[in-house]
Design a protein around this motif. Structure first.
Motif, short mmCIF file in Angstrom:
data_model
loop_
_atom_site.label_atom_id
_atom_site.label_comp_id
_atom_site.label_asym_id
_atom_site.label_seq_id
_atom_site.Cartn_x
_atom_site.Cartn_y
_atom_site.Cartn_z
N ASN A 5 0.84 -1.11 0.01
CA ASN A 5 -0.12 0.25 0.23
C ASN A 5 0.94 1.29 0.14
N ILE A 6 0.41 2.51 -0.27
CA ILE A 6 0.86 3.67 -0.43
C ILE A 6 1.52 4.11 0.66
N THR A 7 1.05 4.05 1.93
CA THR A 7 1.54 4.54 3.22
C THR A 7 2.78 3.97 3.65
N SER A 8 2.65 2.28 3.54
CA SER A 8 3.86 1.41 3.77
C SER A 8 5.10 1.67 2.82
N SER A 9 4.66 1.78 1.72
CA SER A 9 5.90 2.32 0.58
C SER A 9 6.50 3.67 1.09
N TYR A 10 5.38 4.58 1.46
CA TYR A 10 5.99 5.89 1.59
C TYR A 10 7.06 5.95 2.87
N LEU A 11 6.50 5.04 3.89
CA LEU A 11 7.27 5.07 5.08
C LEU A 11 8.68 4.40 4.95
N ALA A 12 8.66 3.41 4.12
CA ALA A 12 9.83 2.70 3.84
C ALA A 12 10.92 3.31 3.15
N ARG A 13 10.33 4.23 2.20
CA ARG A 13 11.36 5.27 1.44
C ARG A 13 11.85 6.35 2.34
N TYR A 14 10.78 6.65 3.36
CA TYR A 14 11.35 7.92 4.21
C TYR A 14 12.39 7.23 5.08
N ARG A 15 12.11 6.09 5.59
CA ARG A 15 13.39 5.74 6.77
C ARG A 15 14.71 5.44 6.09
N HIS A 16 14.42 4.91 4.78
CA HIS A 16 15.59 4.73 3.95
C HIS A 16 16.46 5.87 3.70
N LEU A 17 15.59 6.76 3.47
CA LEU A 17 16.26 8.52 3.26
C LEU A 17 16.81 8.84 4.37
N THR A 18 16.22 8.84 5.43
CA THR A 18 16.56 9.60 6.65
C THR A 18 17.32 8.78 7.54
N ASP A 19 17.59 7.48 7.31
CA ASP A 19 18.60 6.64 8.11
C ASP A 19 20.01 6.72 7.35
N GLY A 20 20.02 7.36 6.25
CA GLY A 20 21.26 7.23 5.45
C GLY A 20 22.12 8.32 5.73
N ALA A 21 23.44 8.28 5.50
CA ALA A 21 24.46 9.24 5.62
C ALA A 21 24.11 10.47 5.11
N GLY A 22 24.17 11.62 5.79
CA GLY A 22 23.84 12.91 5.21
C GLY A 22 22.46 13.30 5.34
N ALA A 23 21.60 12.48 6.18
CA ALA A 23 19.92 12.88 6.32
C ALA A 23 19.95 14.06 7.23
N GLN A 24 18.91 14.85 7.07
CA GLN A 24 18.56 15.70 8.16
C GLN A 24 17.90 15.39 9.37
N ASP A 25 18.51 15.53 10.41
CA ASP A 25 18.27 15.00 11.70
C ASP A 25 16.92 15.59 12.12
N SER A 26 16.47 16.70 11.82
CA SER A 26 15.34 17.36 12.12
C SER A 26 13.98 17.17 11.41
N ALA A 27 14.32 16.24 10.04
CA ALA A 27 13.56 15.86 9.25
C ALA A 27 12.28 15.05 9.74
N LEU A 28 10.89 15.47 9.55
CA LEU A 28 10.04 14.52 9.80
C LEU A 28 9.19 14.08 8.68
N PRO A 29 8.37 12.81 8.82
CA PRO A 29 7.52 12.58 7.54
C PRO A 29 6.26 13.49 7.63
N VAL A 30 5.46 13.33 6.36
CA VAL A 30 4.15 14.14 6.33
C VAL A 30 2.81 13.17 6.35
N THR A 31 2.08 13.49 7.09
CA THR A 31 0.72 12.84 6.87
C THR A 31 0.14 12.57 5.32
N GLY A 32 -0.85 11.52 5.53
CA GLY A 32 -1.36 11.31 4.24
C GLY A 32 -2.00 12.80 3.81
N ALA A 33 -2.68 13.49 4.44
CA ALA A 33 -3.25 14.78 4.02
C ALA A 33 -2.24 15.80 3.53
N GLN A 34 -0.99 15.83 4.28
CA GLN A 34 0.07 16.68 3.76
C GLN A 34 0.46 16.06 2.44
#
Length: 448
Positions: A5-34
């Motif tokens: 589903n879209i939400t699961s796929s989005y969260l997986a991509r978000y975690r991959h991006l923010t867990d990587g080197a050079g990620a922004q420590d302050s970054a947050l995911p967005v809700t479905g409405a956002q």
């Protein structure tokens, strides 16, 4: 977690991006409405976000711009949603809280413009760079009359309180007017927010966003997607015929006030409003049509703090005719699955063969004014007024405010809906809600 589903796929991509080197420590995911509002902004030719404006009239000269700017900055220091920048990084939508800032701008009409024209022009020029909450102030002449027919009694200032919709929902509006009133009264600014209070606010907001996404992920299970696919299978005629539209462009509007019954709410129950709006939609889109209405629904997840932000979902409602009891039962079934994100619903319907792009045939919003404290700046309380003429996000949109009476307003895109058909739909809508206290105030946009 439901794979695919879209939400699961989005969260997986978000975690991959923010867990990587050079990620922004302050970054947050967005809700479905956002996520939906960000997509709408990217699809807009000018890159404009969806805005939520409130307009207030104050005695001329009673608003201190510097004091208001400080109060807005204090609100942004307390609420991360008001200092977050929405961006897409390597294809992944994010929000990154930054430094708090208040934005108050004096707007001066150009030759031939009224104060209201100038405010609408300023909103149309909104830049995505800047704080999500901004204020615009213009002085209105003595002979002006607002959309509700209230004549002015002297020069007054019109204050536009405007939010990027990705940073707010209805619950947020009450937090904003109450917070601004207090900060303005006490002369407080962003530097008056202790570091631990700001940190607590960020932690509460982060927690609420993650709880919301978890709820959306749970609501995207296969049974829910199958339900929505079946529910939307009968869509037809979701775009109004345009053969008899007005040659004039712009937005037409109509307004009517309806008294509230002695029971205090029977005539204003949301299912009644939705059913009446669905009847209006069938009038707009033509006989035999089953267009899709959208309405906001939801709130903070049960375990979340009452933070300011965007935690609503747009629920799809097929505006079919038929047995009223059956329509009401279907709506209750919809609410059991109202957390399924809008983009998930669109994809499920399309995979099942429904002829729907995700474009809405109409919009309905409802606000209980009792949940929003008045905006008081110093010794003056703002009188809420309405400024017509803003573009609508669908062929037509209905907004209903529940206060001492029921204020029903409808706006329509005159390039898509002829005035006579919109006015017929409005009559049908308000006729289903209760007695008329006065003829509707109809304000088609000027030619051009």
């Amino acid at each position: 977690m439901q794979p695919g589903n879209i939400t699961s796929s989005y969260l997986a991509r978000y975690r991959h991006l923010t867990d990587g080197a050079g990620a922004q420590d302050s970054a947050l995911p967005v809700t479905g409405a956002q996520r939906r509002f960000l997509l709408a902004r990217r699809l807009d030719p000018a890159g404009r976000p969806t805005l939520v404006p409130l307009f207030f009239a104050f005695p001329a000269g009673s608003v201190d711009p510097d004091r208001l700017r400080a109060a807005a900055g204090r609100l942004a220091a307390l609420h991360p949603a008001l200092r977050a920048r929405q961006l897409v990084l390597r294809g992944v939508p994010l929000q990154v809280p930054g430094a708090p800032a208040g934005h108050v701008e004096r707007v001066r009409p150009r030759p031939g413009e009224t104060a209201r024209d100038a405010l609408l022009r300023t909103l149309s020029e909104w830049s995505a760079d800047g704080p999500p909450l901004r204020f615009f102030l213009a002085t209105e002449a003595t002979d002006a009359t607002d959309a509700a027919g209230t004549a002015g009694g002297g020069d007054r200032d019109l204050l536009a309180l405007v939010l990027d919709h990705a940073a707010c929902d209805e619950q947020s509006l009450g937090l904003i007017t109450a917070g601004l009133t207090d900060a303005y009264r006490d002369g407080l600014g962003p530097r008056d927010v202790p570091a631990d209070a700001a940190a607590d606010g960020l932690a509460a907001y982060r927690d609420a966003v993650h709880l919301q996404l978890a709820a959306e992920e749970r609501a995207s299970h296969p049974d829910a997607l199958a339900y929505w696919a079946q529910r939307l299978s009968g869509i037809r005629g979701n775009s109004p015929a345009t053969t008899d539209v007005s040659p004039n462009s712009g937005t037409g509007t109509a307004l009517r006030r309806i008294p509230i019954g002695s029971d205090g709410g029977r005539a204003t129950a949301f299912p009644v409003l939705l059913d009446a709006c669905a009847a209006a939609a069938r009038t707009v889109h033509g006989p035999g049509s089953v267009p899709v209405l959208g309405y906001p629904w939801g709130g903070r997840p049960p375990a979340a703090a009452p933070v300011l932000g965007c935690f609503l979902n747009t629920v799809a409602h097929p505006a079919d005719a038929g047995d009223p009891a059956g329509r009401a039962a279907a709506w209750w079934d919809d609410l059991d699955r109202a957390d399924t994100p809008f983009d998930e619903v669109v994809h499920a319907a399309r995979r099942a063969g429904a002829p729907w792009s995700g474009r809405l045939g109409g919009l309905l919003t409802f606000e209980d004014l009792g949940r929003r404290p008045p905006l008081r700046l110093g010794g003056a309380t703002g009188h809420e007024t309405h400024v017509d003429g803003r573009p609508v996000q669908a062929p037509f949109a209905v907004s209903v405010s529940y206060g001492t009476d029921l204020l029903v307003r409808m706006a329509w895109d005159r390039s898509a809906v002829p005035d006579h058909r919109a006015e017929e739909a409005f009559d049908r809508l308000t006729g289903a809600l209760g007695p008329r206290t006065a003829p509707p105030a109809v304000h088609p946009a000027p030619a051009g």
